[in-house]
Design a protein around this motif. Structure first.
Motif, PDB file in Angstrom:
ATOM      1  N   MET C   1      31.158  -6.257 -37.094  1.00 16.99           N
ATOM      2  CA  MET C   1      30.956  -5.563 -35.834  1.00 16.99           C
ATOM      3  C   MET C   1      30.078  -4.346 -36.042  1.00 16.99           C
ATOM      4  O   MET C   1      30.516  -3.269 -36.348  1.00 16.99           O
ATOM      5  CB  MET C   1      32.304  -5.137 -35.259  1.00 16.99           C
ATOM      6  N   SER C   2      28.807  -4.519 -35.937  1.00 17.25           N
ATOM      7  CA  SER C   2      27.881  -3.451 -36.274  1.00 17.25           C
ATOM      8  C   SER C   2      27.839  -2.419 -35.162  1.00 17.25           C
ATOM      9  O   SER C   2      27.677  -2.737 -33.990  1.00 17.25           O
ATOM     10  CB  SER C   2      26.501  -4.059 -36.495  1.00 17.25           C
ATOM     11  N   ARG C   6      20.141  -2.030 -33.030  1.00 13.53           N
ATOM     12  CA  ARG C   6      18.740  -2.215 -33.374  1.00 13.53           C
ATOM     13  C   ARG C   6      18.036  -2.872 -32.189  1.00 13.53           C
ATOM     14  O   ARG C   6      18.566  -3.784 -31.571  1.00 13.53           O
ATOM     15  CB  ARG C   6      18.614  -3.159 -34.564  1.00 13.53           C
ATOM     16  N   THR C 174      34.690 -20.603 -33.285  1.00 13.18           N
ATOM     17  CA  THR C 174      34.365 -19.172 -33.352  1.00 13.18           C
ATOM     18  C   THR C 174      35.516 -18.366 -33.942  1.00 13.18           C
ATOM     19  O   THR C 174      35.296 -17.313 -34.532  1.00 13.18           O
ATOM     20  CB  THR C 174      34.018 -18.600 -31.970  1.00 13.18           C
ATOM     21  N   LEU C 175      36.730 -18.852 -33.797  1.00 10.68           N
ATOM     22  CA  LEU C 175      37.859 -18.118 -34.353  1.00 10.68           C
ATOM     23  C   LEU C 175      38.040 -18.366 -35.840  1.00 10.68           C
ATOM     24  O   LEU C 175      38.701 -17.598 -36.535  1.00 10.68           O
ATOM     25  CB  LEU C 175      39.154 -18.490 -33.617  1.00 10.68           C
ATOM     26  N   THR C 177      35.988 -17.926 -38.045  1.00 12.01           N
ATOM     27  CA  THR C 177      35.317 -16.893 -38.832  1.00 12.01           C
ATOM     28  C   THR C 177      36.059 -15.566 -38.792  1.00 12.01           C
ATOM     29  O   THR C 177      35.689 -14.617 -39.455  1.00 12.01           O
ATOM     30  CB  THR C 177      33.889 -16.666 -38.316  1.00 12.01           C
ATOM     31  N   LEU C 178      37.111 -15.526 -37.976  1.00 18.37           N
ATOM     32  CA  LEU C 178      37.844 -14.271 -37.867  1.00 18.37           C
ATOM     33  C   LEU C 178      38.577 -13.977 -39.161  1.00 18.37           C
ATOM     34  O   LEU C 178      39.329 -14.801 -39.662  1.00 18.37           O
ATOM     35  CB  LEU C 178      38.842 -14.351 -36.708  1.00 18.37           C
ATOM     36  N   PRO C 203      37.476 -10.791 -28.206  1.00 18.86           N
ATOM     37  CA  PRO C 203      36.015 -10.587 -28.167  1.00 18.86           C
ATOM     38  C   PRO C 203      35.279 -11.528 -29.115  1.00 18.86           C
ATOM     39  O   PRO C 203      34.187 -12.002 -28.811  1.00 18.86           O
ATOM     40  CB  PRO C 203      35.837  -9.130 -28.604  1.00 18.86           C
ATOM     41  N   LEU C 206      34.931 -14.875 -27.629  1.00 17.10           N
ATOM     42  CA  LEU C 206      34.279 -14.922 -26.312  1.00 17.10           C
ATOM     43  C   LEU C 206      33.101 -15.884 -26.299  1.00 17.10           C
ATOM     44  O   LEU C 206      32.932 -16.669 -25.369  1.00 17.10           O
ATOM     45  CB  LEU C 206      33.806 -13.517 -25.937  1.00 17.10           C
ATOM     46  N   GLU C 207      32.319 -15.842 -27.374  1.00 19.29           N
ATOM     47  CA  GLU C 207      31.186 -16.768 -27.452  1.00 19.29           C
ATOM     48  C   GLU C 207      31.673 -18.208 -27.403  1.00 19.29           C
ATOM     49  O   GLU C 207      31.040 -19.079 -26.811  1.00 19.29           O
ATOM     50  CB  GLU C 207      30.402 -16.535 -28.752  1.00 19.29           C
ATOM     51  N   ARG C 277      25.653 -12.069 -23.560  1.00 21.04           N
ATOM     52  CA  ARG C 277      25.693 -11.694 -24.955  1.00 21.04           C
ATOM     53  C   ARG C 277      25.674 -10.176 -25.088  1.00 21.04           C
ATOM     54  O   ARG C 277      25.089  -9.494 -24.261  1.00 21.04           O
ATOM     55  CB  ARG C 277      24.505 -12.302 -25.681  1.00 21.04           C
ATOM     56  N   PRO C 278      26.261  -9.630 -26.151  1.00 16.70           N
ATOM     57  CA  PRO C 278      26.333  -8.162 -26.295  1.00 16.70           C
ATOM     58  C   PRO C 278      24.949  -7.532 -26.350  1.00 16.70           C
ATOM     59  O   PRO C 278      23.965  -8.159 -26.722  1.00 16.70           O
ATOM     60  CB  PRO C 278      27.083  -7.966 -27.616  1.00 16.70           C
ATOM     61  N   TRP C 280      23.339  -5.557 -28.197  1.00 14.51           N
ATOM     62  CA  TRP C 280      22.476  -5.417 -29.361  1.00 14.51           C
ATOM     63  C   TRP C 280      21.678  -6.687 -29.650  1.00 14.51           C
ATOM     64  O   TRP C 280      20.794  -6.699 -30.461  1.00 14.51           O
ATOM     65  CB  TRP C 280      23.255  -4.984 -30.599  1.00 14.51           C
ATOM     66  N   MET C 281      21.998  -7.749 -28.941  1.00  8.45           N
ATOM     67  CA  MET C 281      21.252  -8.966 -29.171  1.00  8.45           C
ATOM     68  C   MET C 281      20.008  -9.076 -28.308  1.00  8.45           C
ATOM     69  O   MET C 281      19.167  -9.908 -28.542  1.00  8.45           O
ATOM     70  CB  MET C 281      22.139 -10.170 -28.894  1.00  8.45           C
TER      71      MET C 281
END
Lengths: 341, 264, 283
Positions: C1-2, C6, C174-175, C177-178, C203, C206-207, C277-278, C280-281
């Protein structure tokens, strides 16, 4: 002298490929469209041997359905992927009108002379009926003691609730739905408005208007319905396979046919005519009729008595006057969707 | 045990029953001795299995479907993975539009795509060729793989990849050793979707197959026009048995549980 | 979670990105855009042979077709919500499970897709029919029969059944990778399980939820066999209408126009999902 021989040899060598080319017009196989299961089995058992014996050309059978065969021919008119196609009535009409088929004549198909006019005139000779089923009434004899004698009675009794909410019949959007609606309109002096009104009145007591025959049989076999409009071949087969509690008959005055027609596709090799000739011959049609237990078009066909008892004679079926009513079909389908909600 | 945990387990069990219910019906019905699909089946018999297993009309299409699904899945994955990485990490204009375009096969009903593909491939000279069929299936399945990989990659930590690059690993090594393991769960889920979608696909297959490449759904559809016996139930049971066998084999050979998603 | 934001430059340069995109773009431009163009040109064909928007007018000025479009979209939304509610926990369970439980759950979720759609529908007829297994069970227990077939209920049950895998597996992937330690850390720091879930687990998934929703929505408004067999005339959705027009009416221009309308509507949905999408993307 040597030079003459040499020239003659050279000419002969030049001529040889041309001659071979002329002969090579006969393909090594033709592609024939057929429905799956017992239908394709019958093709392989009855039609293919007749054709291969006469011509030495192999037959490649493709399965599928009328609509997709029509699409494939439309997409490749110059080099059709199917040579002999088995379209339903409406699709045959469209294909003929759109110039996708070759006209059948007695010169090209001698056995064509045997076939009664009702089985090819409506399609302007571009297609000819091979086998046909008749729509009749299938019912539970234990529950329904006095089945309707005519189509008019069937529809009106259903509307009146005589059979409870345990009735089924083809949907107007089924492949032969428009023909079914046409037949009902004939019971009311040709008024399609009346036909729609009557079906609408009956719909309260219709569990489901079936869209595929397997669905219909499912409905009946699971005892969701007691009485149903359905095709003869399958109904009779159901009764024979251990269901004596079921009865089947053709109501008055007559009924529509659900046919498979056979046509030669334009730009298919000429040897395909031989296949159609086989398909129209009494011997092959007799074998076909006994295999699939449906009636066939050649009146010269002779089948065993027990088979004959199961078939509906050609005299009891009528075809709609396609030239007049065919343009109406898509309107009726739209009307069905809107009114039968 | 906590009430929440018990309720959760009950929920899962009920859902599993729901998921298996029609399958159980079909499998049981395929063992019937009668000529129609009935449930309960009455007398039990293997005659429909005998019929189906000896009928090339059913057996060849199973292999055709498996081959086609495998090919489409592999091709779709090869195409979708680089694209997914580019969409998530790339910085170029029109990213959103491109992503939408790549996902748009999902929004066109497959029959419309199929009809268009039939006429289009005829125009470009691909009549009766397996290329058109495979291309159709690739087009249909690419969005599944793409979206699944994007979903996993979008949330992944960049730091690991950046660290590897900083430490001197060339791009392809970063890709193979860092990126790929990160997206593996998404790739596997996407590939499963692609395979199952392709195997069950009817519209494109109906118009683009030939007698050599007929798939199982086409065969079943054509069969049901004039036949109504339990053969289709039997062939469905065989289809399920085949998948179970494949999964068990994969488990024995590769250790499926560790391949599935992450190794834990 | 950066936490860093950028705006550019940290990702792939345009050239590399294009290289990754080129193959799939080429394939889709040829084999998707090509057929699409064929369909669009068909849709502009009118009965009298002229070129124009007559087919589109036919759809957009008729209340029946507008109703069907509306029904189709509502159908998609409802199915998406139901599968999200049922599929998310199942996906979570798959991600968390280990060993043979995991295998069973995965097999269960994939099972619906292992049977041909027509045969599966017959299975549902046996279960949901008036004399079917469910009603027989209800009758045995003394309850009255339910009308579970030939209506939106029956169709929805059968559709949810086959759409659940797409939701559950998307969420599960997606989960996977949690990092469990994140959840443990939150717990150690005093967060309740619910708080942990909302702040950390949800969160991340969510994807997956969005992916599942997209796939389910698109699949539900694209399929028709289930609706044909388990529904009735009033349960009409656009893909079924398209199928009818192509096969029984053989009216390709009309069907193509309907297909294009559906494509446009759903593409708008797809376009909007990319905004989820968040920050930062974004470029």
């Amino acid at each position: 002298m040597k030079r003459i021989v040499a020239s003659a040899t050279a000419l002969a060598m030049l001529a040889a490929p041309v001659g071979a080319w002329g002969q090579a017009k006969k393909p090594d196989k033709i592609v024939v469209a057929a429905y799956g299961g017992i239908w394709a089995d019958s093709v392989k058992k009855n039609f293919v041997p007749c054709f291969e014996k006469k011509t030495g050309v192999k037959v490649d059978v493709v399965t599928g359905e009328s609509a997709d065969w029509l699409a494939r021919i439309r997409a490749n008119p110059a080099n059709p992927p199917i040579d002999v196609v088995s379209l339903a009535e409406a699709d045959s009409l469209r294909a003929g009108q759109d110039g996708l088929l070759d006209k059948i004549t007695v010169e090209k198909v001698p056995n064509f002379a045997d076939i009664p006019a009702q089985f090819h005139k409506p399609w302007n000779d571009f297609s000819v009926v091979l086998n046909f089923g008749a729509l009749g009434i299938m019912y539970n004899k234990d529950v329904i003691k006095d089945p309707p004698a005519s189509w008019k009675e069937f529809i009106e009794n259903t509307a009146a609730g005589k059979y409870g909410k345990r009735v089924s019949m083809p949907a107007g959007t089924y492949t032969w739905g428009p023909e079914f609606l046409w037949m009902l309109s004939q019971q009311y002096g040709g008024s399609i408005d009346q036909a729609f009104a009557k079906v609408k009145a009956a719909s309260a007591n219709v569990v489901k208007f079936w869209s595929t025959p397997v669905e219909a049989l499912n409905l009946y076999g699971t005892k969701e319905v007691d009485i149903m409009a359905y095709w003869d071949g399958r109904a009779v087969n159901f009764i024979d396979k251990g269901n004596p509690w079921t009865g089947f008959y053709i109501p008055k005055p007559n009924t529509i046919a659900g046919s498979v027609l056979v046509s030669k596709v334009k730009n298919a090799p000429d040897v395909a005519w031989e296949y159609i000739n086989c398909a129209m011959s009494p011997e092959v049609q007799a074998g076909h009729s006994s295999s699939i237990l449906y009636s066939v078009s050649n009146p010269k066909v002779v089948v065993a008595d027990d088979v004959k008892a199961k078939l509906t004679p050609a005299s009891e079926v009528v075809f709609p006057p396609y030239a007049e009513v065919f343009p109406e079909f898509s309107k009726w389908i739209e009307r069905w969707n809107k009114e039968m909600r | 045990m906590r009430v929440g945990a018990i309720a959760f387990r009950i929920f899962l069990t009920v859902l599993c029953v729901f998921l298996f219910a029609p399958i159980v019906i079909v499998v049981v019905a395929s063992f019937t001795a009668s000529d129609f699909i009935t449930f309960p089946p009455g007398h039990v018999s293997l005659r429909w299995f005998q019929k189906v297993l000896s009928d090339p009309e059913f057996i060849e299409p199973i292999w055709n479907s498996l081959r086609l699904a495998a090919t489409a899945t592999v091709l779709a994955s090869l195409l979708a993975v680089p694209a997914a990485l580019a969409i998530v990490r790339g910085s170029f204009p029109g990213r959103r539009a491109i992503e939408t375009f790549l996902l748009s096969p999902l929004s066109l009903p497959t029959i419309i795509l199929a009809v268009g593909l039939l006429f289009f491939s005829a125009k470009i000279g691909l009549t009766q060729s397996a290329i058109g069929l495979v291309a159709g299936h690739v087009v249909v399945t690419v969005p599944y793989v793409l979206r699944s990989v994007v979903a996993v990659y979008a949330r992944a930590n960049r730091e690991t990849e950046e660290a590897a690059a900083v430490l001197g690993a060339p791009a392809y090594r970063v890709l193979w050793h860092v990126t790929l393991p990160i997206i593996r769960p998404g790739l596997i889920a996407g590939a499963m979707f692609a395979f199952l979608i392709s195997f069950d696909e009817v519209a494109v297959a109906l118009l683009m197959t030939t007698s050599d490449t007929t798939t199982l759904p086409v065969s079943i559809l054509s069969y049901l026009v004039y036949n109504y016996d339990p053969s289709v139930a039997a062939i469905s049971t065989i289809q399920i048995a085949l998948v179970v066998v494949i999964l068990l084999l994969l488990e024995k050979l590769v250790g499926l549980k560790s391949v599935m998603f992450t190794a834990r | 979670m950066s936490a860093k934001r950028r705006s550019d430059g940290a990702g792939l340069g345009s050239a590399k990105a294009l290289l990754g995109l080129a193959p799939v773009l080429i394939v889709l431009v040829i084999f998707f855009a090509g057929p699409l163009v064929v369909n669009v040109s068909e849709s502009l064909r009118q009965p009298n042979g002229a070129v124009g928007f007559g087919q589109y007018l036919r759809i957009l000025t008729d209340s029946y077709y507008l109703t069907v479009i509306g029904q189709t979209l509502v159908f998609g939304v409802v199915l998406t919500l139901v599968t999200a509610i049922l599929g998310y926990p199942f996906g979570y369970a798959i991600a968390r499970a280990r060993g043979s439980v995991k295998s069973i759950l995965i097999f269960a979720i994939v099972a619906p897709l292992l049977i041909n759609v027509v045969v599966r529908s017959f299975g549902w007829m046996v279960i949901l029919g008036g004399n079917g297994a469910l009603n027989a069970g209800l009758a045995a227990l003394g309850f009255s029969k339910l009308e579970l077939i030939y209506n939106w209920t029956g169709v929805s049950i059968a559709m949810v059944h086959v759409l659940l895998p797409f939701m559950a597996l998307s969420v599960a992937s997606t989960l996977e990778t949690l990092d469990l330690r994140l959840e443990e850390a939150a717990g150690v720091l005093g967060a309740s399980p619910l708080r942990t879930f909302w702040a950390i687990t949800f969160p991340l998934s969510l994807e997956g939820l969005v992916t599942g929703s997209i796939l389910v929505f698109c699949l539900s408004i694209g399929s028709f066999v289930t609706v044909l067999l388990l529904g009735k005339t009033s349960t009409m959705i656009l893909p079924l209408l398209i199928y009818q027009q192509l096969t029984v009416s053989s009216d390709w221009p009309f069907a193509a126009a309907m297909g294009v309308v559906l494509l446009v509507l759903v593409s708008m949905v797809l376009w909007s999902q990319s905004f989820l999408r968040p920050r930062w993307m974004r470029i």
